[in-house]
Write a protein that holds these residues in place. Structure first.
Motif, short mmCIF file in Angstrom:
data_model
loop_
_atom_site.label_atom_id
_atom_site.label_comp_id
_atom_site.label_asym_id
_atom_site.label_seq_id
_atom_site.Cartn_x
_atom_site.Cartn_y
_atom_site.Cartn_z
N VAL A 1 40.24 79.16 26.31
CA VAL A 1 38.92 78.78 26.84
C VAL A 1 39.17 77.99 28.12
O VAL A 1 40.12 77.21 28.21
N PRO A 2 38.33 78.17 29.13
CA PRO A 2 38.52 77.41 30.38
C PRO A 2 38.09 75.96 30.20
O PRO A 2 37.05 75.67 29.59
N ALA A 3 38.88 75.05 30.71
CA ALA A 3 38.56 73.62 30.62
C ALA A 3 37.47 73.28 31.62
O ALA A 3 37.56 73.63 32.80
N LYS A 4 36.44 72.57 31.14
CA LYS A 4 35.33 72.15 32.00
C LYS A 4 35.29 70.63 32.00
O LYS A 4 34.99 70.00 30.98
N ILE A 5 35.60 70.01 33.12
CA ILE A 5 35.64 68.56 33.21
C ILE A 5 34.23 68.01 33.38
O ILE A 5 33.46 68.45 34.24
N THR B 1 35.37 68.72 17.31
CA THR B 1 35.98 68.84 18.63
C THR B 1 36.56 67.50 19.06
O THR B 1 36.34 66.48 18.41
N MET B 2 37.27 67.55 20.18
CA MET B 2 37.86 66.33 20.74
C MET B 2 37.63 66.35 22.25
O MET B 2 37.66 67.40 22.89
N TRP B 3 37.40 65.14 22.79
CA TRP B 3 37.30 64.98 24.24
C TRP B 3 38.65 64.46 24.74
O TRP B 3 39.12 63.42 24.27
N LEU B 4 39.24 65.20 25.70
CA LEU B 4 40.58 64.88 26.18
C LEU B 4 40.56 64.72 27.70
O LEU B 4 39.79 65.37 28.40
N SER B 5 41.42 63.85 28.17
CA SER B 5 41.64 63.72 29.62
C SER B 5 43.08 64.08 29.93
O SER B 5 43.95 63.99 29.07
N GLY B 6 43.32 64.50 31.17
CA GLY B 6 44.67 64.92 31.58
C GLY B 6 44.78 66.41 31.81
O GLY B 6 45.83 66.89 32.24
N ILE B 7 43.71 67.16 31.52
CA ILE B 7 43.71 68.61 31.71
C ILE B 7 42.98 68.93 33.01
O ILE B 7 41.90 68.39 33.28
N LEU C 1 30.53 53.58 25.44
CA LEU C 1 31.46 52.97 26.38
C LEU C 1 31.26 53.56 27.78
O LEU C 1 30.43 54.44 27.98
N GLN C 2 32.03 53.07 28.73
CA GLN C 2 31.93 53.55 30.10
C GLN C 2 32.36 55.02 30.17
O GLN C 2 33.37 55.41 29.60
N PRO C 3 31.60 55.88 30.88
CA PRO C 3 31.96 57.30 30.97
C PRO C 3 33.24 57.51 31.78
O PRO C 3 33.55 56.75 32.69
N GLU C 4 33.96 58.58 31.44
CA GLU C 4 35.17 58.95 32.16
C GLU C 4 35.33 60.46 32.12
O GLU C 4 34.79 61.13 31.23
N PRO C 5 36.02 61.06 33.10
CA PRO C 5 36.16 62.52 33.13
C PRO C 5 36.99 63.02 31.95
O PRO C 5 38.08 62.51 31.68
N ALA C 6 36.49 64.04 31.27
CA ALA C 6 37.18 64.59 30.11
C ALA C 6 36.68 66.00 29.86
O ALA C 6 35.65 66.42 30.40
N THR C 7 37.41 66.74 29.03
CA THR C 7 37.01 68.08 28.64
C THR C 7 36.99 68.17 27.12
O THR C 7 37.78 67.52 26.44
N GLN C 8 36.08 69.00 26.61
CA GLN C 8 35.92 69.13 25.17
C GLN C 8 36.62 70.40 24.68
O GLN C 8 36.39 71.48 25.21
N VAL C 9 37.48 70.23 23.67
CA VAL C 9 38.21 71.36 23.10
C VAL C 9 38.15 71.25 21.59
O VAL C 9 37.90 70.17 21.04
N PRO C 10 38.37 72.35 20.87
CA PRO C 10 38.42 72.27 19.40
C PRO C 10 39.57 71.37 18.94
O PRO C 10 40.60 71.26 19.60
N ARG C 11 39.39 70.75 17.80
CA ARG C 11 40.43 69.87 17.26
C ARG C 11 41.73 70.64 17.03
O ARG C 11 42.82 70.10 17.18
N GLY D 1 39.27 73.92 34.91
CA GLY D 1 39.49 75.36 34.95
C GLY D 1 40.75 75.83 34.26
O GLY D 1 40.97 77.05 34.18
N ALA D 2 41.60 74.93 33.79
CA ALA D 2 42.82 75.35 33.10
C ALA D 2 42.47 76.12 31.83
O ALA D 2 41.51 75.78 31.13
N ARG D 3 43.27 77.14 31.54
CA ARG D 3 43.03 77.96 30.35
C ARG D 3 43.77 77.36 29.15
O ARG D 3 44.99 77.49 29.05
N VAL D 4 43.01 76.74 28.27
CA VAL D 4 43.58 76.05 27.11
C VAL D 4 43.68 77.03 25.95
O VAL D 4 42.71 77.72 25.61
N ILE D 5 44.86 77.11 25.35
CA ILE D 5 45.06 78.00 24.20
C ILE D 5 44.42 77.37 22.98
O ILE D 5 44.76 76.24 22.59
#
Length: 365
Positions: free
Chosen positions: A53-57, A327-333, A281-291, A336-340
């Motif tokens: 799935v493409p990562a959407k920040i 799901t989980m919200w992650l930063s560091g991706i 909390l304070q918002p920060e850039p992240a992408t949502q992916v399945p756990r 547009g990266a294609r997450v497996i």
């Protein structure tokens, strides 16, 4: 006869040798097929299939969920401010009272008589002042008498005010609107003076507070005025705002007190009940992916595997911004990266794969 038999035997042996040799000297159809396939032209194995799935920040405000309790905004022990025995008790446990409503009445103990005496003294001093003012102004009496008369009149007025205040203290009133939670006093239960003794406990239920303790690592994200959601152990939910964030940590737990103020005009939220508070909390850039997309590299780092432009698998370490149910919200991706999201545990870094895109909804199932 013997000679012909030997000739026949030699012929049979020669025929057999020729037949065996023909398999080496004349290639058959199977051998030709094998010889036609060269080692460099061997059939390639199919690539392993993975779903991505493409990562959407996005700017995501994680929620800090903590367990705490409700606490009344104000709580006071109503006490008698003067002497006397308790003659009337007009409240009971659980009763709602309004501001200045009479809670209890103490014995008179000659307070009314003292008030009448103070009123009479004021009238006397006023009459003396009025009678001698004309004589002083005409010069019949020295002007110093005017000062003495005015001083005596003001002292009488002060005594009258004190007598009225003392009489008023015999009537105990509620300082604000609230609920009576305890009534330790009893009418006629004690012959001694009630001065300084507790009569009842009054709790103000509106507004109600939800109090939690926040660790020092999460404290920076909690701001006064931010919205918060509160869920009581009874199932009741409410909304509020952060009213107070402590600047000093608890000496025992090293945590900071945070208060969330909630409207409780109907009194449906009780004092001291267990509550779960979710603070934004304070918002920060992240992408949502399945756990399930989260994996662990051979080095022990937590992250996800992605497919790069060359269709090869790469590992990306991540920081968990918020852990949700599915799901989980992650930063560091990268955006547009294609997450497996399927098959990430069966491939390794550098391996070339066949990646097929799926929707985020399908990946979450």
């Amino acid at each position: 006869m013997m000679k012909s038999s030997r000739i026949t035997a030699v012929g049979i042996v020669a025929a057999a040798v020729l037949w065996i040799a023909s398999g080496y000297l004349v290639p058959h159809e199977g051998a030709q097929g094998e010889a036609a396939v060269r080692p460099g032209e061997a059939k390639q194995q199919p690539l392993f299939r993975v779903s991505v799935v493409p990562a959407k920040i996005e700017q995501h405000a994680p929620k800090l969920t903590l367990s705490g309790r409700t606490e009344a905004d104000r709580k006071v022990a109503i006490t008698a401010r003067t002497g006397g025995t308790l003659t009337e008790l007009r409240i009971k446990r659980g009763q709602h009272v309004q501001k200045d409503e009479i809670v209890a009445v103490l014995s008179d103990d000659a307070r009314k008589a003292q008030l009448a005496q103070a009123e009479a003294l004021v009238e006397q001093r006023r009459a003396e002042l009025d009678a001698k003012r004309t004589l002083i102004q005409s010069g019949a009496l020295p002007k110093l008498d005017m000062v003495n008369l005015e001083s005596q009149f003001k002292a009488a007025e002060a005594s009258l005010s004190a007598a009225r205040a003392e009489l008023e203290r015999s009537v105990v009133r509620a300082p604000w609107a609230g609920v009576i939670t305890d009534v330790p006093a009893e009418v006629g239960g004690a012959a001694f003076s009630m001065a300084g003794k507790e009569i009842a406990t009054l709790v103000a239920l509106d507004p109600m507070l939800a109090v939690v303790e926040v660790s020092e690592r999460k404290l920076a994200g909690v701001k006064v005025g931010e919205p918060a959601a509160v869920k009581l152990i009874t199932g009741v939910t409410a909304t509020g705002r952060v009213r107070y964030v402590a600047k000093s940590a608890s000496a025992t737990t090293r945590t900071y007190r945070v208060e969330v103020e909630m409207d409780n005009a109907q009194g449906t939220i009780p004092d001291g009940i267990t509550a779960e508070v979710a603070v934004s909390l304070q918002p920060e850039p992240a992408t949502q992916v399945p756990r399930s997309a989260l994996t662990i590299a051979s080095s022990g780092d937590i992250g996800v595997r992605i497919v790069d432009a060359e269709q090869k698998v790469q590992f990306v370490p991540v920081k968990i911004v918020e852990d949700m149910q599915d799901t989980m919200w992650l930063s560091g991706i990268a955006d547009g990266a294609r997450v497996i999201v399927r098959g990430q545990d069966f491939v390794r870094e550098g391996q070339k794969v066949n990646a097929s895109a799926v929707s985020a909804e399908a990946a979450a199932k």
